[in-house]
Design a protein around this motif. Sequence first.
Motif, PDB file in Angstrom:
ATOM      1  N   THR A 145       4.140   4.113 -10.542  1.00  0.00           N
ATOM      2  CA  THR A 145       5.394   4.634  -9.869  1.00  0.00           C
ATOM      3  C   THR A 145       6.374   2.940  -9.600  1.00  0.00           C
ATOM      4  O   THR A 145       7.148   3.414  -9.250  1.00  0.00           O
ATOM      5  CB  THR A 145       4.434   4.176  -8.433  1.00  0.00           C
ATOM      6  OG1 THR A 145       3.614   2.849  -7.800  1.00  0.00           O
ATOM      7  CG2 THR A 145       3.770   5.667  -8.505  1.00  0.00           C
ATOM      8  N   ASN A 146       6.207   2.210 -10.712  1.00  0.00           N
ATOM      9  CA  ASN A 146       7.234   1.301 -11.103  1.00  0.00           C
ATOM     10  C   ASN A 146       7.956   1.391 -12.379  1.00  0.00           C
ATOM     11  O   ASN A 146       6.947   1.146 -13.245  1.00  0.00           O
ATOM     12  CB  ASN A 146       6.987   0.292 -11.063  1.00  0.00           C
ATOM     13  CG  ASN A 146       7.624  -1.432 -10.821  1.00  0.00           C
ATOM     14  OD1 ASN A 146       9.250  -1.157 -11.547  1.00  0.00           O
ATOM     15  ND2 ASN A 146       8.246  -1.677  -9.112  1.00  0.00           N
ATOM     16  N   TYR A 173       1.072   3.931  -4.403  1.00  0.00           N
ATOM     17  CA  TYR A 173       1.490   4.079  -5.378  1.00  0.00           C
ATOM     18  C   TYR A 173       0.809   3.126  -6.234  1.00  0.00           C
ATOM     19  O   TYR A 173      -0.913   3.159  -5.941  1.00  0.00           O
ATOM     20  CB  TYR A 173       2.648   2.114  -4.970  1.00  0.00           C
ATOM     21  CG  TYR A 173       1.145   1.569  -4.540  1.00  0.00           C
ATOM     22  CD1 TYR A 173       0.385   0.881  -5.294  1.00  0.00           C
ATOM     23  CD2 TYR A 173       0.993   1.170  -2.693  1.00  0.00           C
ATOM     24  CE1 TYR A 173      -0.318  -0.855  -4.636  1.00  0.00           C
ATOM     25  CE2 TYR A 173       0.242  -0.351  -2.448  1.00  0.00           C
ATOM     26  CZ  TYR A 173      -0.673  -0.577  -3.528  1.00  0.00           C
ATOM     27  OH  TYR A 173      -1.964  -1.707  -2.558  1.00  0.00           O
ATOM     28  N   CYS A 174       1.163   3.629  -6.986  1.00  0.00           N
ATOM     29  CA  CYS A 174       0.494   2.886  -8.468  1.00  0.00           C
ATOM     30  C   CYS A 174       1.322   1.612  -9.836  1.00  0.00           C
ATOM     31  O   CYS A 174       1.954   2.166 -10.125  1.00  0.00           O
ATOM     32  CB  CYS A 174       0.000   3.806  -9.112  1.00  0.00           C
ATOM     33  SG  CYS A 174      -1.563   3.675 -10.727  1.00  0.00           S
ATOM     34  N   ARG A 175       0.626   0.608  -9.688  1.00  0.00           N
ATOM     35  CA  ARG A 175       0.701  -0.726 -10.424  1.00  0.00           C
ATOM     36  C   ARG A 175      -0.279  -0.835 -11.479  1.00  0.00           C
ATOM     37  O   ARG A 175      -1.194  -1.278 -11.347  1.00  0.00           O
ATOM     38  CB  ARG A 175       0.925  -1.565  -9.109  1.00  0.00           C
ATOM     39  CG  ARG A 175       1.911  -1.185  -8.072  1.00  0.00           C
ATOM     40  CD  ARG A 175       3.660  -1.136  -8.891  1.00  0.00           C
ATOM     41  NE  ARG A 175       4.061  -2.097  -9.648  1.00  0.00           N
ATOM     42  CZ  ARG A 175       4.592  -3.437  -9.815  1.00  0.00           C
ATOM     43  NH1 ARG A 175       4.896  -3.237  -7.801  1.00  0.00           N
ATOM     44  NH2 ARG A 175       5.046  -4.419 -11.022  1.00  0.00           N
ATOM     45  N   THR A 247       3.981  -0.488   0.144  1.00  0.00           N
ATOM     46  CA  THR A 247       4.466   0.379  -0.807  1.00  0.00           C
ATOM     47  C   THR A 247       4.239  -0.462  -2.007  1.00  0.00           C
ATOM     48  O   THR A 247       5.203   0.540  -2.963  1.00  0.00           O
ATOM     49  CB  THR A 247       6.067  -0.461  -0.321  1.00  0.00           C
ATOM     50  OG1 THR A 247       6.709  -1.730  -0.934  1.00  0.00           O
ATOM     51  CG2 THR A 247       6.088   0.231   1.062  1.00  0.00           C
ATOM     52  N   GLY A 248       3.404  -1.547  -2.958  1.00  0.00           N
ATOM     53  CA  GLY A 248       3.300  -1.451  -3.538  1.00  0.00           C
ATOM     54  C   GLY A 248       4.172  -2.577  -4.373  1.00  0.00           C
ATOM     55  O   GLY A 248       3.756  -3.154  -5.883  1.00  0.00           O
ATOM     56  N   SER A 249       4.519  -3.635  -4.007  1.00  0.00           N
ATOM     57  CA  SER A 249       5.709  -4.277  -4.005  1.00  0.00           C
ATOM     58  C   SER A 249       4.683  -6.317  -4.158  1.00  0.00           C
ATOM     59  O   SER A 249       3.681  -5.214  -3.496  1.00  0.00           O
ATOM     60  CB  SER A 249       6.671  -4.581  -3.270  1.00  0.00           C
ATOM     61  OG  SER A 249       7.739  -4.069  -2.929  1.00  0.00           O
TER      62      SER A 249
END
Length: 256
Positions: A145-146, A173-175, A247-249
């Motif tokens: 997602t980033n 999210y997916c990092r 949020t995945g940050s």
Amino acid sequence: MKMFDSSILRVTFCIPRFILALVLVVTAQAQPYDYLEFSKGTRLGLGTVANATHCCVKDIAVDYSGNVYVVGYGIAGETTPGSYQPTRVGGCNVYVAKYNSTLTTLIWGTFIGGNNDQVGSSIAVTPSGDVVICGVTSSTAFPVTNISDQAYLDGSNVNFVARLNSTGSRLVYCRVYARGYNSAPYYSDDEVSITGNLRAFGNIVCTPNDEAWVVSSTSRNYYCTSNAYQTTLAGNIDVCLTKLDNTGSILYSTYI
């Protein structure tokens, strides 16, 4: 394994060769001696022992209502309509599922996959009821997602962390945060037979503030924050520790 009640011991394993996964819930009584009582269990995966399809559980978590969550990998598994990814894509996919507290009902089940193999290794439930998982993928088309994470997706083994909403219908999210490595001798032959060189090592926990900590390992470049304890690789394979918000940050990341 993760649990909220210290009197409950939950065990998960994969039957060698037959490649069918069981989830067992065992009650441990607080007594001067060890006493285990089998209370409930279920089989995951599709097919019979004679014609088995592959579904292996790697980790299990339980929420405050007693619902049971599992993560692992498979080339087949029971999914539900409206889930994030009801159908497998590519090779071996991450498999995530939620069962009710008696293991009699599959509330939701989904795959997470790309154009090659991926394995889920650990799962935790957030205070809001979302599910966070970590694992490894070798796909070049994985649902990150980033956009900056796409640079890691070169076909080598990379570590990922993902969050699904409470109904299993949306990827929050997916990092992808570090390249993995190609050797992990402590995993079974059955896993190697399905995923080749892809092994999953990692563990994830959630904080009361809805943040996630994930620990894994890497032999190659890894994103470190400016306040990292260790910013460069010190050995052939180092531990990597990462903290993410809801949020995945990435809030913190370091080699160890």
